[in-house]
Design a protein around this motif. Structure first.
Motif, PDB file in Angstrom:
ATOM      1  N   UNK A   1      94.715  10.807  40.776  1.00  0.00           N
ATOM      2  CA  UNK A   1      95.101  11.399  39.498  1.00  0.00           C
ATOM      3  C   UNK A   1      96.542  11.878  39.604  1.00  0.00           C
ATOM      4  N   UNK A   2      97.034  12.526  38.560  1.00  0.00           N
ATOM      5  CA  UNK A   2      98.447  12.904  38.514  1.00  0.00           C
ATOM      6  C   UNK A   2      98.822  13.893  39.603  1.00  0.00           C
ATOM      7  N   UNK A   3      97.838  14.654  40.116  1.00  0.00           N
ATOM      8  CA  UNK A   3      98.147  15.637  41.144  1.00  0.00           C
ATOM      9  C   UNK A   3      98.416  14.988  42.499  1.00  0.00           C
TER      10      UNK A   3
ATOM     11  N   UNK B   1      98.172  10.473  52.153  1.00  0.00           N
ATOM     12  CA  UNK B   1      98.085   9.113  52.686  1.00  0.00           C
ATOM     13  C   UNK B   1      96.983   8.275  52.053  1.00  0.00           C
ATOM     14  N   UNK B   2      96.347   8.742  50.982  1.00  0.00           N
ATOM     15  CA  UNK B   2      95.152   8.075  50.479  1.00  0.00           C
ATOM     16  C   UNK B   2      95.322   7.434  49.098  1.00  0.00           C
ATOM     17  N   UNK B   3      96.527   7.357  48.586  1.00  0.00           N
ATOM     18  CA  UNK B   3      96.706   6.838  47.225  1.00  0.00           C
ATOM     19  C   UNK B   3      96.341   5.365  47.113  1.00  0.00           C
ATOM     20  N   UNK B   4      96.532   4.600  48.184  1.00  0.00           N
ATOM     21  CA  UNK B   4      96.193   3.178  48.132  1.00  0.00           C
ATOM     22  C   UNK B   4      94.689   2.926  48.036  1.00  0.00           C
TER      23      UNK B   4
ATOM     24  N   UNK C   1      98.729   4.388  52.573  1.00  0.00           N
ATOM     25  CA  UNK C   1     100.170   4.527  52.431  1.00  0.00           C
ATOM     26  C   UNK C   1     100.687   5.678  53.282  1.00  0.00           C
ATOM     27  N   UNK C   2     101.998   5.752  53.441  1.00  0.00           N
ATOM     28  CA  UNK C   2     102.640   6.908  54.062  1.00  0.00           C
ATOM     29  C   UNK C   2     103.065   7.872  52.956  1.00  0.00           C
ATOM     30  N   UNK C   3     102.887   9.151  53.207  1.00  0.00           N
ATOM     31  CA  UNK C   3     103.156  10.138  52.160  1.00  0.00           C
ATOM     32  C   UNK C   3     104.653  10.341  51.935  1.00  0.00           C
ATOM     33  N   UNK C   4     104.981  10.722  50.707  1.00  0.00           N
ATOM     34  CA  UNK C   4     106.348  11.043  50.289  1.00  0.00           C
ATOM     35  C   UNK C   4     107.349   9.956  50.689  1.00  0.00           C
TER      36      UNK C   4
ATOM     37  N   UNK D   1     102.681   1.070  55.216  1.00  0.00           N
ATOM     38  CA  UNK D   1     101.265   1.392  55.209  1.00  0.00           C
ATOM     39  C   UNK D   1     100.732   1.473  56.632  1.00  0.00           C
ATOM     40  N   UNK D   2      99.626   2.209  56.784  1.00  0.00           N
ATOM     41  CA  UNK D   2      98.907   2.264  58.048  1.00  0.00           C
ATOM     42  C   UNK D   2      98.275   0.890  58.292  1.00  0.00           C
ATOM     43  N   UNK D   3      98.378   0.394  59.526  1.00  0.00           N
ATOM     44  CA  UNK D   3      97.886  -0.953  59.803  1.00  0.00           C
ATOM     45  C   UNK D   3      96.584  -0.977  60.593  1.00  0.00           C
ATOM     46  N   UNK D   4      96.088   0.177  61.023  1.00  0.00           N
ATOM     47  CA  UNK D   4      94.830   0.216  61.767  1.00  0.00           C
ATOM     48  C   UNK D   4      94.152   1.561  61.556  1.00  0.00           C
ATOM     49  N   UNK D   5      92.820   1.557  61.455  1.00  0.00           N
ATOM     50  CA  UNK D   5      92.069   2.800  61.283  1.00  0.00           C
ATOM     51  C   UNK D   5      92.347   3.754  62.442  1.00  0.00           C
TER      52      UNK D   5
END
Length: 725
Positions: free
Chosen positions: A663-665, A655-658, A618-621, A603-607
């Motif tokens: 949704x499923x997409x 990167x935004x699922x967390x 999160x990191x993608x894929x 995961x990203x640890x800082x803005x």
């Protein structure tokens, strides 16, 4: 297949540099691991997929060859492994741009410093072995040391006159020829090899038939060696390689609704999509044994890669068709179905790459008091460039047919991103000392230095007389590493390591933009009692500056399709486990079993400065769980049967699922895939086999990039014969 003319079948060296005594113990200098026995002595995780393991399933897809390697993530795209996306220990896998990708010890990505995305990948079916190296030891190879290095070993020159012919035919029009023949004397050797792979493809294009594939690869090796009693034993190797490919591959996927109805469909808008490329290499390798304890290696290489990927980018239509806006979705679906007239552009993603370099290294064995050293040090001077001139052809879909309208040449400021040259020049140095402190404890100290200068020049006219925007950048870093291996007993060994991770920012970086940097830790244990071997390694990577190279295939979080994006600070931690054993059954039957597992939390640890990324993103894929198990049944005589099952978790595509509200997409789907192969030896020279990829015909959404949902390879049965003479 439209042929590329065989211009200088430019050439490359398989650099098999085994000189006697000290050099012989390293095997060929092209190997970064050596053999399976060497792995237990390395100060970090390493994995060897040897020729015997590759022959169990007769794979020609690098994704299938590597999915059982712990710490490795595979993102499938075309179903054939033509342009794989390989990541290691959280390092992003898009176009394998964050790993040191090598063939016979030489960087093989078309422009590893200026444009590291590996749009060229060697023909995996002709490889003799694959090595994966992680941890401090990977600093020897660079420039990418965050995740690790992948080295593919080509077919070696045989020690005596020997040849092989392999023929395959399977579903979806698949055929393959792989053949080689070579010979050696005490002072000379040579090998000639070809692999030719064809397929109609498993995707059916609306109103246009199937998406076919044709790839041809040719390889020539030669060797000269000094007499065995020469004062200074020497060896010179040359490898010449040429390949060409024409494949109907597209970036356009499917809507979820269409995927559910037929995962192997392709829209007629992509009917013209096609990749054409040709690749040539020359590599020269010389070794001289100046004493029993000192050997000098010199390696020169030149790679050239030319490609034109003619493809449409209409991902917005798929996004609109997937959404809940009835009118927009219906119109977009009608366009995709060919029921609505529509004007669009198809770009010639036309690029020419060149890479050249000289590597000089030495092996030196010596003692200081009671401590023994195996010291390796070397320097590399490397240059590469990529030239992009990418026109766009305009078409209109009329009654489902594609009608050509005009061509836009990149000759304005607005179009300069499609009319540019990027270059990189790099000097690197490494020193690697394997220090045997006593019978049980080995210390490995490694230091690497990278000095890289890049530039990008854009042009505002087709003749390139009017220069547009210009960028240049320079980075240099010292990259230390330290590893320990403690032999606790004959069966148990403990390891630990720490090293500096590095990835260059690419030629799209602006002045002052730094490289990707991390501090990587690992620790674990190995067990081997002769009949059972196991390994458990934990890893942790603390990124102080994670980078992403932006492309159409892998867009950055801000939507950019070129340049470099700074992800900022990130934490990646995980666990790798391996297990292997072999049981002897009644009547001489043998049951070998291998299993690997990888857990990853990242995961990203800082803005980020622009707050496009937030701490906790999160990191993608990047899958959380990856698992593979293989089992065989060997009669000890003519019959052999092998099964392998691989599992990969669902993955978030951005990167935004967390943050929730997904949704499923936003996700791919998890997948279990089982492959099987059965061999029968008609004689010691002739073997027949049947292999079935994806035995249970399980197809899911394995990727949503670049544009829409795409499926893994469906069940495919193939018959083959192999004759060794």
């Amino acid at each position: 297949m439209k042929r590329f003319f065989l211009s200088p079948m430019a050439i490359a060296l398989a650099a098999a540099t085994a000189v006697p005594s000290h050099a012989e113990e390293r095997l060929e200098s092209v190997s970064v691991i050596g053999n399976s026995d060497s792995i237990s002595k390395l100060p970090g995780s390493a994995h060897l997929v040897d020729a015997e393991e590759l022959a169990e399933f007769e794979f020609v897809d690098i994704n299938r060859m590597m999915r059982s390697v712990p710490g490795v993530y595979i993102l499938e795209e075309d179903g054939y492994g033509l342009r794989p996306n390989i990541g290691i220990r959280g390092a992003q896998g898009g176009r394998s741009a964050k790993i040191s990708l090598m063939e016979d010890g030489v960087l093989v990505a078309p422009a590893p410093y200026s444009a590291p995305e590996a749009y060229y990948f060697p023909s995996a079916g002709r490889m003799d072995a694959i090595e994966v190296l992680k941890g401090p030891a990977a600093l020897q190879y660079g420039p990418f040391s965050v995740g690790g290095a992948v080295n593919m070993l080509s077919t070696p020159i045989p020690t005596a006159s020997q040849g092989m012919v392999q023929l395959e035919a399977g579903e979806y029009g698949e055929t393959r020829l792989h053949a080689h023949y070579g010979s050696s004397t005490e002072t000379t050797g040579w090998l000639l090899e070809t692999q030719q792979q064809y397929a109609d493809g498993f995707r059916e294009i609306d109103r246009a038939g199937s998406a076919d594939i044709a790839k041809e690869d040719y390889l020539l090796k030669g060797r000269l060696k000094s007499d065995a009693d020469a004062t200074y034993r020497q060896q010179l190797d040359i490898k010449l390689q040429y390949s060409e490919e024409e494949s109907g591959m597209s970036y356009l996927g499917l809507t979820d609704a269409d995927f559910k109805r037929d995962p192997n469909r392709r829209y007629g808008l992509s009917a013209l999509d096609e990749m054409q490329n040709r690749h040539s290499t020359i590599q020269l390798n010389h070794s001289i044994e100046l004493s029993n304890n000192f050997t000098l290696h010199t390696q020169a290489y030149y790679n050239k890669f030319k490609r034109d990927w003619f493809k449409v980018s209409e991902g917005e239509l798929i996004e609109d068709a997937n959404n809940d806006q009835i009118i927009t979705a219906a119109l977009s679906q009608a366009i995709l179905d060919g029921e609505w007239d529509y004007a669009f552009g198809v770009k010639h993603n036309n690029r020419e790459y060149e890479a050249r370099g000289l590597q000089i290294s030495a092996d030196w064995r010596f003692n200081t008091a009671s401590v023994s050293h195996e010291l390796t040090f070397g320097v590399r001077q490397h240059q590469d460039e990529v030239d992009r001139f990418q026109p766009v052809e305009n078409y209109e879909q009329v009654d489902g047919k594609l009608v050509y309208l005009s061509t836009d040449i990149p000759d304005t400021v607005k179009e300069s991103s499609n009319n540019r040259i990027e270059e990189a020049e790099a000097t690197s140095f490494f020193i690697y000392d394997d220090i045997q402190l006593n019978d049980k404890l080995t210390l490995t100290a490694v230091l690497r230095y990278e000095d890289i200068e890049t530039e990008q020049q854009r042009y505002n006219d087709a003749e390139r007389t009017e220069k547009g925007s210009y960028r240049s950048n320079q980075v240099d870093e010292w990259l230390p590493g330290l590893g320990l291996v403690y032999q606790a007993s004959e069966q148990w060994s403990l390891l630990a390591g720490v090293h500096r991770g590095f990835a260059p920012p690419g030629a799209g970086a602006a002045d002052g933009q730094g490289p990707e940097l991390s501090t990587n830790y690992e620790w674990g244990a190995r067990f081997d009692n002769g009949s059972l071997n196991a390994e458990l390694i934990a890893f942790y990577s603390d990124y102080e500056n994670a980078l992403q190279n932006c492309s159409v295939a892998v867009k950055c979080p801000n939507g950019a399709e070129s340049g470099t994006y700074q992800l900022g600070e990130a934490d990646i931690k995980g666990l790798e486990a391996t297990f292997g054993s072999e049981w002897a059954l009644a009547n001489g039957w043998v049951l070998p079993v291998r299993a690997t597992y990888t857990f990853t939390d990242a995961e990203i640890s800082e803005d980020s400065d622009g707050e496009e990324l937030l701490a906790g993103d999160n990191l993608e894929y990047l899958p959380e769980n990856v698992f593979a198990v293989s089992a065989g049944l060997d009669s000890g005589a003519a019959w052999r049967l092998n099964l392998t099952a691989a599992y990969q978790d669902e993955m978030c595509v951005h990167t935004r699922c967390n943050r929730g509200n997904t949704d499923k997409f936003d996700y791919t789907e998890s997948l279990w895939v089982v492959d099987a192969a059965a061999h029968y030896d008609f004689s010691t020279d002739l073997t027949g086999y049947l292999k079935v990829d994806n035995l249970f015909d399980e197809q899911v959404i394995i990727s949503r990039s670049p544009d829409g949902a795409r499926a893994n390879r469906p069940r495919t049965a193939t018959l083959g014969m192999k004759y060794v003479f």
